[in-house]
Design a protein around this motif. Structure first.
Motif, mmCIF file in Angstrom:
data_model
loop_
_atom_site.group_PDB
_atom_site.id
_atom_site.type_symbol
_atom_site.label_atom_id
_atom_site.label_comp_id
_atom_site.label_asym_id
_atom_site.label_seq_id
_atom_site.Cartn_x
_atom_site.Cartn_y
_atom_site.Cartn_z
ATOM 1 N N SER A 157 0.831 -1.206 0.000
ATOM 2 C CA SER A 157 0.000 0.000 0.000
ATOM 3 C C SER A 157 0.868 1.260 0.000
ATOM 4 C CB SER A 157 -0.935 0.002 1.216
ATOM 5 O OG SER A 157 -1.838 -1.079 1.115
ATOM 6 N N GLU A 158 1.940 1.235 0.774
ATOM 7 C CA GLU A 158 2.877 2.375 0.762
ATOM 8 C C GLU A 158 3.521 2.519 -0.616
ATOM 9 O OE1 GLU A 158 4.300 2.299 5.478
ATOM 10 O OE2 GLU A 158 5.253 0.977 4.021
ATOM 11 N N ALA A 159 3.843 1.370 -1.231
ATOM 12 C CA ALA A 159 4.453 1.412 -2.561
ATOM 13 C C ALA A 159 3.501 2.071 -3.564
ATOM 14 C CB ALA A 159 4.805 -0.004 -3.025
ATOM 15 N N GLU A 164 1.194 4.248 -2.973
ATOM 16 C CA GLU A 164 1.155 5.708 -2.731
ATOM 17 C C GLU A 164 2.317 6.404 -3.423
ATOM 18 O OE1 GLU A 164 0.668 7.252 1.305
ATOM 19 O OE2 GLU A 164 -0.673 5.533 1.687
ATOM 20 N N ILE A 165 3.492 5.815 -3.274
ATOM 21 C CA ILE A 165 4.692 6.396 -3.890
ATOM 22 C C ILE A 165 4.569 6.401 -5.410
ATOM 23 C CG2 ILE A 165 7.183 6.045 -4.247
ATOM 24 C CD1 ILE A 165 7.192 4.809 -1.356
ATOM 25 N N LEU A 166 3.882 5.377 -5.940
ATOM 26 C CA LEU A 166 3.787 5.216 -7.393
ATOM 27 C C LEU A 166 2.494 5.804 -7.969
ATOM 28 C CD1 LEU A 166 5.014 1.496 -7.516
ATOM 29 C CD2 LEU A 166 6.304 3.485 -8.355
ATOM 30 N N ALA A 167 1.739 6.524 -7.112
ATOM 31 C CA ALA A 167 0.417 7.011 -7.538
ATOM 32 C C ALA A 167 0.497 7.855 -8.807
ATOM 33 C CB ALA A 167 -0.233 7.801 -6.405
ATOM 34 N N ASP A 168 1.487 8.755 -8.882
ATOM 35 C CA ASP A 168 1.562 9.628 -10.064
ATOM 36 C C ASP A 168 2.127 8.905 -11.289
ATOM 37 O OD1 ASP A 168 4.104 9.441 -9.170
ATOM 38 O OD2 ASP A 168 4.483 11.600 -8.979
ATOM 39 N N LYS A 169 2.402 7.609 -11.148
ATOM 40 C CA LYS A 169 2.764 6.787 -12.319
ATOM 41 C C LYS A 169 1.566 5.954 -12.766
ATOM 42 C CE LYS A 169 7.601 6.828 -11.422
ATOM 43 N NZ LYS A 169 7.571 8.146 -12.121
ATOM 44 N N GLY A 170 0.401 6.292 -12.216
ATOM 45 C CA GLY A 170 -0.819 5.611 -12.650
ATOM 46 C C GLY A 170 -1.080 4.280 -11.967
ATOM 47 N N VAL A 171 -0.303 3.968 -10.926
ATOM 48 C CA VAL A 171 -0.515 2.690 -10.240
ATOM 49 C C VAL A 171 -1.661 2.828 -9.242
ATOM 50 C CG1 VAL A 171 0.524 0.937 -8.739
ATOM 51 C CG2 VAL A 171 1.904 2.059 -10.503
ATOM 52 N N ARG A 172 -2.614 1.914 -9.310
ATOM 53 C CA ARG A 172 -3.753 1.913 -8.390
ATOM 54 C C ARG A 172 -3.692 0.671 -7.521
ATOM 55 N NH1 ARG A 172 -3.434 6.021 -9.475
ATOM 56 N NH2 ARG A 172 -4.498 7.421 -10.890
ATOM 57 N N GLU A 201 9.136 -1.275 -9.962
ATOM 58 C CA GLU A 201 10.050 -1.855 -8.973
ATOM 59 C C GLU A 201 11.381 -1.100 -8.978
ATOM 60 O OE1 GLU A 201 8.301 -6.437 -9.296
ATOM 61 O OE2 GLU A 201 10.170 -5.923 -10.293
ATOM 62 N N ARG A 202 11.858 -0.800 -10.173
ATOM 63 C CA ARG A 202 13.128 -0.083 -10.282
ATOM 64 C C ARG A 202 13.027 1.318 -9.664
ATOM 65 N NH1 ARG A 202 15.209 -1.469 -16.185
ATOM 66 N NH2 ARG A 202 14.167 -3.418 -15.679
ATOM 67 N N TYR A 203 11.884 1.967 -9.864
ATOM 68 C CA TYR A 203 11.673 3.297 -9.298
ATOM 69 C C TYR A 203 11.699 3.250 -7.763
ATOM 70 C CZ TYR A 203 9.546 7.826 -8.337
ATOM 71 O OH TYR A 203 9.297 9.094 -7.867
ATOM 72 N N LEU A 204 11.022 2.230 -7.218
ATOM 73 C CA LEU A 204 10.979 2.095 -5.751
ATOM 74 C C LEU A 204 12.379 1.878 -5.179
ATOM 75 C CD1 LEU A 204 7.854 -0.252 -5.348
ATOM 76 C CD2 LEU A 204 8.012 2.160 -4.620
ATOM 77 N N VAL A 205 13.140 1.011 -5.825
ATOM 78 C CA VAL A 205 14.496 0.719 -5.340
ATOM 79 C C VAL A 205 15.345 1.990 -5.355
ATOM 80 C CG1 VAL A 205 16.624 -0.529 -5.886
ATOM 81 C CG2 VAL A 205 14.443 -1.743 -5.920
ATOM 82 N N LYS A 206 15.256 2.737 -6.428
ATOM 83 C CA LYS A 206 15.992 4.009 -6.529
ATOM 84 C C LYS A 206 15.555 4.970 -5.434
ATOM 85 C CE LYS A 206 18.360 5.113 -10.687
ATOM 86 N NZ LYS A 206 19.022 3.841 -10.465
ATOM 87 N N PRO A 248 18.364 -3.768 -6.713
ATOM 88 C CA PRO A 248 18.823 -2.895 -7.794
ATOM 89 C C PRO A 248 19.151 -3.726 -9.033
ATOM 90 C CG PRO A 248 19.900 -2.307 -5.727
ATOM 91 C CD PRO A 248 19.130 -3.567 -5.471
ATOM 92 N N TYR A 249 18.878 -3.182 -10.195
ATOM 93 C CA TYR A 249 19.125 -3.805 -11.510
ATOM 94 C C TYR A 249 18.092 -4.866 -11.889
ATOM 95 C CZ TYR A 249 23.516 -1.298 -11.526
ATOM 96 O OH TYR A 249 24.452 -0.301 -11.474
ATOM 97 N N SER A 250 17.774 -5.795 -10.964
ATOM 98 C CA SER A 250 16.897 -6.892 -11.375
ATOM 99 C C SER A 250 15.445 -6.706 -10.980
ATOM 100 C CB SER A 250 17.406 -8.214 -10.802
ATOM 101 O OG SER A 250 17.656 -8.117 -9.423
ATOM 102 N N GLY A 251 15.164 -5.862 -9.980
ATOM 103 C CA GLY A 251 13.791 -5.786 -9.486
ATOM 104 C C GLY A 251 13.471 -7.001 -8.647
ATOM 105 N N GLU A 252 12.262 -7.587 -8.826
ATOM 106 C CA GLU A 252 11.845 -8.713 -7.987
ATOM 107 C C GLU A 252 12.797 -9.892 -8.129
ATOM 108 O OE1 GLU A 252 7.971 -10.446 -8.735
ATOM 109 O OE2 GLU A 252 8.466 -12.086 -7.379
ATOM 110 N N ALA A 253 13.491 -10.208 -7.043
ATOM 111 C CA ALA A 253 14.434 -11.327 -7.053
ATOM 112 C C ALA A 253 13.955 -12.453 -6.151
ATOM 113 C CB ALA A 253 15.812 -10.855 -6.599
ATOM 114 N N VAL A 254 13.070 -12.131 -5.220
ATOM 115 C CA VAL A 254 12.564 -13.122 -4.269
ATOM 116 C C VAL A 254 11.063 -12.921 -4.088
ATOM 117 C CG1 VAL A 254 12.802 -14.103 -1.946
ATOM 118 C CG2 VAL A 254 14.762 -12.933 -2.998
#
Lengths: 347, 347
Positions: free
Chosen positions: A191-193, A195-203, A213-218, A257-263
């Motif tokens: 849910s926090e993710a 919120e952070i990604l709201a302006d990227k159109g994520v609902r 995922e890459r944006y969140l890691v950065k 970083p680089y790969s995104g979801e690894a686990v």
């Protein structure tokens, strides 16, 4: 020996430039001469050794799991399963040994398996392989212990490389300070993710795409990042519901970083009635039914929880090559293993 | 805890009797409650750990090899390969990663891989599985070094069990003194073996059957036994001819008490012209041709030795479950792993 490491002013050595050749998956044997590939091979070997070192320290038992399975070898996506004619019966190449490991936690407490995972991905790209090494653990215990085991495993993998592959890291111009992980890994909820990604159109309810995922890691300083408590609807049917909010499950994805979801990780449901209900409602099961499958495909697994007592257990699957991507600092997974397998592979 | 170890006067504990249940391959989940199965699982885990300990000590690099392959993933028997539709192309489930490892010895010197080997064996019996764990090594070097590596690996596997599984061995009433191996392992040539087996109707050129192997092992004191220098005609096409007698190859099978052939090993040919000729003459290739295959199936492998320099290298495949049979003292391979896979498997 013609290959000598030369540190350039940019910090990139000869080895690093050679890595770009390793995206080629056809005629792979042409690439074996590159010392960059040898360095990758040694690093991959150390990552596996590091994972096992952690498992042995913690008392995990290694299990030989089947790779020709019923639909119980499927992850979320039935449509990317390779089919095998098993003496006249339809079977699949396993995507995961999760359910096979899960039932054993009842008796062996902590188990792991490392082996191939198969996905019939019909296009060749920098993120997907049709066969790759999956590191899986299952154990009796809950969410906090799960996140600790993941953190411990990843740390042990990376440490093994730092211990054994100094020369390879230098040759590939990898800045080791990037591999010094800060503990504990940062955690945010799904849910926090969102919120952070709201302006990227994520609902809320959307699955996260790799650029999210890459944006969140950065956003959180280019370090490993747990995203926990995903919506139940978009996750595997046996992930355990959260006690306080039944729209989410006690799950965790580790983004690198680089790969995104690894686990991918979660507490597992062990109540027979709930499991059956959740399975019947799942997208995966509907796909299976369209392909002519039925609940019978899950017989042994569901019967186990009907006939024997279940207890709280949890586990995860770690994509080896995704960890290698992080270590090598590479966007292209094909550069991260000796024999990357995709639709173009011809060996 | 209802299960307690009781040493009987016969030397057989409760655990040992329970092992007989483990021949069942259908509805396998019913057996997970047996502590005898848990002991087997822990012993299998230690055997794997022991093999890897040896490989790490000797500087081997672990390689992730493909399991969906061309005919280059075949051992001797093309007719027991599972076929996979690989995006419209015919591929097979690998029986061995040998050729994939071999080409890497040129650069990485010593490599290993541990993973599933698939054989479409159409009948369920006590000796064959359709999927089992194969431990494979390849390295630059020759025959003596090869036999030393095999001996070192087997010793390390068994030692790991002796170190870590005392309680399991006692519970299963296994006499540890049987596991104290005498070094070096006894060696006889295939020709010597045929002389010993002459009154059993074995003629030079015949392959040895499992009861022949068992007889030989008994004959030499129930210890591991190398049988070396088999006839070229009955062995894999790339086993290297003996320099003094070109009717035999520099091969070695390791026979173990209870299981018989547990390891197949050889020096490998690396001359392109010889390899091509031997392949074309092989029984395996004729079978492949009958199935619609051609030399093209071996393109990448043959081209490697045409385009790049080869050097003397050797290797072997160790059937994990065959070693487990020896340790457990069991004639039935289905009792030697958690998820034995055969035609009756339904999970």
């Amino acid at each position: 020996m013609a290959w000598v490491f030369i540190q350039k002013e940019t910090g990139n050595g000869i080895g690093r430039e050679l890595l770009t050749h390793l995206s080629q998956t056809s005629n792979r044997y042409h690439l074996f001469k590159y010392p960059a590939l040898h360095a990758v091979a040694r690093i991959e070997s150390s990552l596996l050794a590091g994972a096992r070192r952690y498992f042995y320290q913690k008392g995990f038992t290694e299990i030989t799991i089947p790779h020709i399975t019923r639909a119980t070898g499927a992850c979320e996506n039935i449509s990317t399963m390779f089919e095998v004619d098993f003496f006249g019966k339809r079977r699949y190449l396993a995507q995961t040994g999760q359910l096979y490991l899960e039932v054993l936690t009842q008796y062996l407490e902590k188990v792991f398996a490392i082996g191939p995972s198969f996905r019939a991905e019909p296009s060749a790209d920098s993120r997907h392989l049709v066969e790759f090494t999956l590191i899986e653990i299952e154990f009796r215990g809950g969410f906090e212990e799960l996140l600790n085991h993941i953190e411990g495993t990843i740390a042990s993998m990376v440490d093994e490389v730092l211990m054994r592959n100094r020369a390879d890291l230098e040759y590939l111009a990898i800045n080791s300070s990037r591999l010094k992980l800060s503990h504990p890994f940062k955690r945010i909820t799904y849910s926090e993710a969102v919120e952070i990604l709201a302006d990227k159109g994520v609902r809320w309810g959307d699955d996260l795409k790799s650029d999210h995922e890459r944006y969140l890691v950065k956003h959180f300083g280019d370090q490993p990042l747990f995203v926990t408590h995903y919506p139940k609807k978009i996750k595997f049917f046996n992930m355990r519901e959260n006690a306080f909010d039944q729209t989410v499950v006690n799950s965790a994805d580790l983004l690198l970083p680089y790969s995104g979801e690894a686990v991918g990780a979660a507490e597992r449901e062990f109540d027979h009635a709930k499991l059956t209900k959740r399975l019947l409602e799942s997208t995966m099961f509907n796909l299976l039914r369209e392909k002519g499958g039925s609940l019978e495909d899950f017989d042994w697994y569901l019967n186990f929880y009907k006939e024997y007592q279940g207890t709280l257990h949890s586990g995860c699957g770690i994509g080896l090559n995704r960890v290698t991507q992080f270590v090598l600092g590479l966007d292209d997974i094909r550069q991260c293993t000796v024999w990357p397998m995709n639709i173009e592979s011809d060996s």
